[in-house]
Write a protein that holds these residues in place. Structure first.
Motif, PDB file in Angstrom:
ATOM      1  N   HIS A  39       7.328   1.762 -13.790  1.00 56.23           N
ATOM      2  CA  HIS A  39       6.642   0.588 -14.309  1.00 56.23           C
ATOM      3  C   HIS A  39       7.596  -0.242 -15.155  1.00 56.23           C
ATOM      4  O   HIS A  39       8.428   0.320 -15.868  1.00 56.23           O
ATOM      5  N   SER A  40       7.438  -1.562 -15.082  1.00 56.69           N
ATOM      6  CA  SER A  40       8.375  -2.445 -15.791  1.00 56.69           C
ATOM      7  C   SER A  40       8.354  -2.216 -17.302  1.00 56.69           C
ATOM      8  O   SER A  40       9.351  -2.469 -17.965  1.00 56.69           O
ATOM      9  N   THR A  41       7.218  -1.740 -17.833  1.00 57.23           N
ATOM     10  CA  THR A  41       7.158  -1.575 -19.285  1.00 57.23           C
ATOM     11  C   THR A  41       7.797  -0.277 -19.759  1.00 57.23           C
ATOM     12  O   THR A  41       8.034  -0.107 -20.952  1.00 57.23           O
ATOM     13  N   ARG A  74       9.281   5.715  -3.974  1.00 52.59           N
ATOM     14  CA  ARG A  74       9.395   7.097  -4.452  1.00 52.59           C
ATOM     15  C   ARG A  74      10.518   7.816  -3.711  1.00 52.59           C
ATOM     16  O   ARG A  74      11.254   8.600  -4.294  1.00 52.59           O
ATOM     17  N   ASP A 116       4.699  -2.478 -10.386  1.00 48.32           N
ATOM     18  CA  ASP A 116       3.649  -2.290 -11.394  1.00 48.32           C
ATOM     19  C   ASP A 116       2.284  -2.062 -10.755  1.00 48.32           C
ATOM     20  O   ASP A 116       1.436  -1.389 -11.330  1.00 48.32           O
ATOM     21  N   TRP A 117       2.071  -2.672  -9.572  1.00 43.57           N
ATOM     22  CA  TRP A 117       0.755  -2.577  -8.929  1.00 43.57           C
ATOM     23  C   TRP A 117       0.363  -1.139  -8.622  1.00 43.57           C
ATOM     24  O   TRP A 117      -0.817  -0.841  -8.468  1.00 43.57           O
ATOM     25  N   MET A 118       1.344  -0.219  -8.559  1.00 49.16           N
ATOM     26  CA  MET A 118       1.006   1.183  -8.270  1.00 49.16           C
ATOM     27  C   MET A 118       0.331   1.865  -9.463  1.00 49.16           C
ATOM     28  O   MET A 118      -0.242   2.943  -9.322  1.00 49.16           O
ATOM     29  N   ARG A 119       0.448   1.239 -10.643  1.00 44.74           N
ATOM     30  CA  ARG A 119      -0.106   1.811 -11.879  1.00 44.74           C
ATOM     31  C   ARG A 119       0.442   3.205 -12.155  1.00 44.74           C
ATOM     32  O   ARG A 119      -0.277   4.059 -12.689  1.00 44.74           O
ATOM     33  N   ASP A 120       1.673   3.422 -11.755  1.00 40.26           N
ATOM     34  CA  ASP A 120       2.337   4.690 -12.076  1.00 40.26           C
ATOM     35  C   ASP A 120       3.170   4.433 -13.325  1.00 40.26           C
ATOM     36  O   ASP A 120       4.142   3.695 -13.267  1.00 40.26           O
ATOM     37  N   PRO A 121       2.781   5.024 -14.453  1.00 37.65           N
ATOM     38  CA  PRO A 121       3.510   4.699 -15.684  1.00 37.65           C
ATOM     39  C   PRO A 121       4.988   5.072 -15.634  1.00 37.65           C
ATOM     40  O   PRO A 121       5.779   4.563 -16.418  1.00 37.65           O
ATOM     41  N   LYS A 122       5.364   5.945 -14.702  1.00 41.63           N
ATOM     42  CA  LYS A 122       6.773   6.343 -14.587  1.00 41.63           C
ATOM     43  C   LYS A 122       7.595   5.292 -13.838  1.00 41.63           C
ATOM     44  O   LYS A 122       8.814   5.232 -13.980  1.00 41.63           O
ATOM     45  N   GLY A 131       8.859  -5.688 -12.362  1.00 41.16           N
ATOM     46  CA  GLY A 131       7.423  -5.467 -12.178  1.00 41.16           C
ATOM     47  C   GLY A 131       7.029  -5.417 -10.713  1.00 41.16           C
ATOM     48  O   GLY A 131       5.849  -5.527 -10.387  1.00 41.16           O
ATOM     49  N   GLY A 176       0.801  -1.222   0.000  1.00 41.41           N
ATOM     50  CA  GLY A 176       0.000   0.000   0.000  1.00 41.41           C
ATOM     51  C   GLY A 176       0.828   1.262   0.000  1.00 41.41           C
ATOM     52  O   GLY A 176       1.947   1.295  -0.518  1.00 41.41           O
ATOM     53  N   ALA A 177       0.235   2.292   0.595  1.00 46.22           N
ATOM     54  CA  ALA A 177       0.808   3.634   0.520  1.00 46.22           C
ATOM     55  C   ALA A 177       2.240   3.685   1.065  1.00 46.22           C
ATOM     56  O   ALA A 177       3.079   4.401   0.526  1.00 46.22           O
ATOM     57  N   ALA A 202       4.595   2.390  -1.572  1.00 46.25           N
ATOM     58  CA  ALA A 202       4.701   3.367  -2.659  1.00 46.25           C
ATOM     59  C   ALA A 202       5.588   4.532  -2.228  1.00 46.25           C
ATOM     60  O   ALA A 202       6.447   4.994  -2.981  1.00 46.25           O
TER      61      ALA A 202
END
Lengths: 389, 360
Positions: free
Chosen positions: A109-111, A47, A101-107, A98, A39-40, A43
């Motif tokens: 992210h594994s991709t 960061r 990845d669960w944070m859905r932060d495109p910055k 990944g 969770g938070a 994250a």
């Protein structure tokens, strides 16, 4: 070590198929407990690490602008080396797995992540995430066993090239980022024949890698030195030193993951139809941890929890430490050996193996055999047939 | 522009493999032009359940037209969620959204947002906007459907002396009615605005508490006798809008509903349209997940950590399109099973019908 299946004493011989599946269920439960509480705070952790790493790198490079003054050189180089290590290990390696990845932060992210390393993330992810993490320690399938330039298991066939492998290993350590890039490109295989060299797919990948290397080199050895003006040469030396330190450190940590004594390897046919429980078991026996302080764990990108990482490669790295005691308890419960040791011990153990296996398996034995008296031995089968007769 | 590009190129030599914005972002979180953000400047509690959040957007925001909506991203338990909200502030002002605490995301936004928080944003969109030429208007709203209309009223009424707007707003009770006092004050101050509140539970005035009946024109005739001659805008729950559409089609001025513009906040999914579901593979992201047949592909992807493009989340805006590589999908609005290789799938309203591979 010898592939587990050929060992005189099989370390998993005491486990029934039901035991192994139960082990899988218990490991799944550990995994779920982390997922349920992600969770938070987690994250905020990644960061904070990314933010601090960038500031450290920026600060170190700023100090290196006046690197002609020795104290600035030392501080800037040390800071930059640490920043590069954190960027590669706790951030790059783990983000590209990944784990965030669960944070859905495109910055983050594994991709989308690209790291400060010669190998482009796309290629590294394929050879590392898909091949190494799937076929961990399977002889002939997992190229991480010696990276194709070394023999690190008795069951890998010896050829004279391996005699110099202590040297290869040292060279690889110094230029590790390029070693990884070459490995991800499967350079040895792909340069071998003209057909492979001209394969458009290989050429396209090589182009991407070369472009990345060019950018990296331009940054470290042209642009930042130019910005330093009169400190031009000092900054080049500083950046080269930081890269060297990062290379040797990451190489050492990664060697400790699968090469030390006590780590098991597996036969190719042993993974046919492998169940989830069996896959878990292979990861447990195929990896080794490094014990040490919190700071040490952080600087290894928590790859010091190699066993936990191999069991759960996509769980956030900051949580490995917390689940390690539960994993260790499962090892004890199922009568398995949790391989771990201090960094110097594990590095020495890995190097010892690289040196020992540079020679054929029976090298020492052959030499001894000469001085032993040869006794006439009747082959057992013949003895058996005689008795039957 | 060319100079900026050269500058960026030079700067990126310094920062590779990062982008220059990643470094600027260390100092100023609003600086990223790749991910638009806004900082919350004011938070106003409107009703017990709803909150207006004013924010100052960073670089890349386009000023909104009255009635438009924007996607807003917010992090809950470390996970970024995106939803679309109508902008309730007047055009020309710093944007604001008015959020009613329904569902996890809106509840978190309405309850936990503080001044100084950073919101992730996308640029304003939507064509639920004021007509180009002055016309008498009828606004028909229910619940939080008032938010885009509020932006229109705030934009139009104080600026145009020739405005002629009738607002019929349905809410449960006066305490639940959004912008209740402000609307009454505006109506007092400007002759161009007439406000008719309709309370479905407790009017406080002794009037009968029942739903506004759009099954026939009786209620409308009472509230706004010339409703047929006005350009109408409606926003509210799905059944409210469906009834309005039918009424305009049946009883409207010219037997069409051209005079009626509607804005939906949610789409009615056919109950029981879910089929067997299947294994969904997100190829580029290297993720797969087994999902039930009633779960939108968008939710399935987000659940396993794929960064899915998304927009209205109800099958309208087509921001969520992803090419289909293989398999069949089921449209949750109609139950229709479809899927050709390469077809762009609206992931927010389609679910797996058997194994599905998506190109993301």
């Amino acid at each position: 070590m010898t592939v587990l299946q050929k060992k005189a004493h099989n370390p998993i011989g005491h486990l029934t198929p039901e035991d192994i599946e139960q082990l899988g269920v218990e490991l799944d439960a550990i995994r779920q407990s982390v997922i349920d509480t992600r969770g938070a705070d987690d994250a905020a952790y990644i960061r904070k690490v990314i933010d601090a790493q960038r500031k450290l790198e920026l600060g170190s490079r700023a100090i290196l602008l006046i690197s002609m003054f020795p104290p600035a050189w030392v501080v800037g180089t040390a800071g930059l080396a640490v920043a590069k290590i954190i960027e590669n290990m706790e951030i790059g390696h783990n983000v590209m797995h990944g784990q965030w990845d669960w944070m859905r932060d495109p910055k983050i992210h594994s991709t989308t992540w690209e790291w400060d390393n010669a190998s482009p993330s796309e290629q590294w992810k394929h050879s590392h995430n898909e091949l190494h993490h799937t076929y961990t320690n399977v002889i002939g399938k997992d190229n991480d066993l010696g990276y194709g330039i070394m023999r690190v298991d008795e069951d890998q066939r010896w050829v004279p090239f391996y005699t110099a492998q202590p040297l290869w290993n040292f060279v690889n350590a110094c230029f590790f980022e390029y070693g990884i890039a070459a490995y991800d490109l499967e350079l040895g295989k792909n340069l071998a024949t003209k057909e492979r060299r001209n394969n458009p797919e290989f050429r396209a990948r090589a182009k991407v890698t070369l472009k990345k290397i060019r950018n990296q080199v331009t940054k470290d050895y042209v642009i930042h030195p130019l910005l330093s003006g009169p400190s031009f040469l000092n900054t080049i030396a500083a950046n080269a030193t930081a890269n060297l330190v990062r290379n040797i450190w990451t190489h050492s940590v990664i060697m400790c993951g699968h090469f030390p004594e006590g780590v098991e390897t597996f036969e190719r046919k042993s993974i046919v139809g492998e169940t989830r429980g069996e896959w878990y078991l292979r990861q447990m026996l195929g990896s080794a941890n490094i014990s040490g302080s919190k700071a040490m764990h952080f600087m290894t990108g928590n790859l010091s929890f190699q066993i936990e990482h191999h069991l759960f490669p996509d769980l956030p790295s900051n949580r490995y430490q917390e689940i390690a005691p539960q994993v260790q308890a499962l090892f004890a419960k199922y009568g398995l050996t949790y391989t771990t040791g201090s960094l110097p011990r594990q590095v020495a153990s890995a190097w010892k193996k690289v040196i020992r296996l540079s020679l054929p398996n029976d090298f020492g034995r052959k030499a001894r055999a000469k001085v032993l008296p040869l006794l006439p031995v009747t082959p057992r089968s013949e003895a058996g047939s005689r008795a039957a007769a | 522009m060319a100079q900026i590009r050269v500058l960026r190129r030079v700067a990126s030599l310094l920062t590779t493999p990062l982008a220059p914005e990643d470094i600027l972002g260390l100092v100023n979180p609003l600086s990223s032009s790749r991910q638009l953000r806004g900082v919350v400047t004011k938070v106003v509690r409107e009703t017990p359940d709803s909150t207006t959040i004013h924010f100052r957007p960073g670089r890349g925001w386009n000023p909104h037209a009255a009635g438009q909506w924007a996607r807003v991203g917010v992090e809950i338990d470390g996970v970024r969620h995106w939803r679309s909200y109508s902008l309730s502030a007047a055009a020309g002002h710093d944007p604001a959204i008015t959020v009613t605490a329904i569902g996890v995301v809106s509840t978190a936004l309405a309850r936990d947002t503080r001044v100084g928080d950073i919101l992730f944003l996308d640029t304003p969109q939507g064509d639920f906007t004021l007509p180009e030429h002055p016309r008498p208007l009828l606004m028909l709203t229910a619940g939080s459907g008032l938010t885009p209309v509020m932006s229109m009223i705030r934009t139009l009424v104080p600026r145009r002396p020739d405005a002629d707007v009738v607002l019929i707003h349905s809410a449960r009770t006066p305490a639940d009615a959004l912008f209740h006092d402000e609307l009454l004050e505006l109506a007092d101050q400007f002759p161009g605005l007439t406000v008719k509140h309709w309370f479905t539970r407790d009017s406080g005035t002794g009037a009968p508490a029942r739903r506004l009946d759009l099954g026939d024109a009786t209620d409308l005739e009472t509230l706004c006798p010339d409703w047929r001659d006005r350009a109408a805008y409606a926003c509210g729950p799905a059944d409210f809008l469906d009834a309005a559409t039918e009424l305009w089609l049946r009883d409207g001025h010219d037997d069409t509903h051209e005079n009626l513009t509607i804005e939906r906040f949610a789409t009615a999914l056919l109950p029981g349209t879910g089929g067997e579901g299947g294994l969904v593979t997100f190829e580029k992201s290297d993720k797969e997940v087994e999902v039930d047949g009633d779960v939108p592909l968008l939710d399935a992807g987000e659940e396993c950590g794929v960064v899915m493009p998304s927009g209205c989340r109800m099958g309208i805006c087509r921001s969520c399109l992803i090419p289909l590589v293989a398999g069949k999908v089921r449209d949750l609005r109609t139950g229709e099973v479809h899927g050709d290789e390469g077809e762009l799938i609206q992931t927010c309203v389609n679910a797996a019908a058997g194994p599905v591979n998506l190109d993301i």
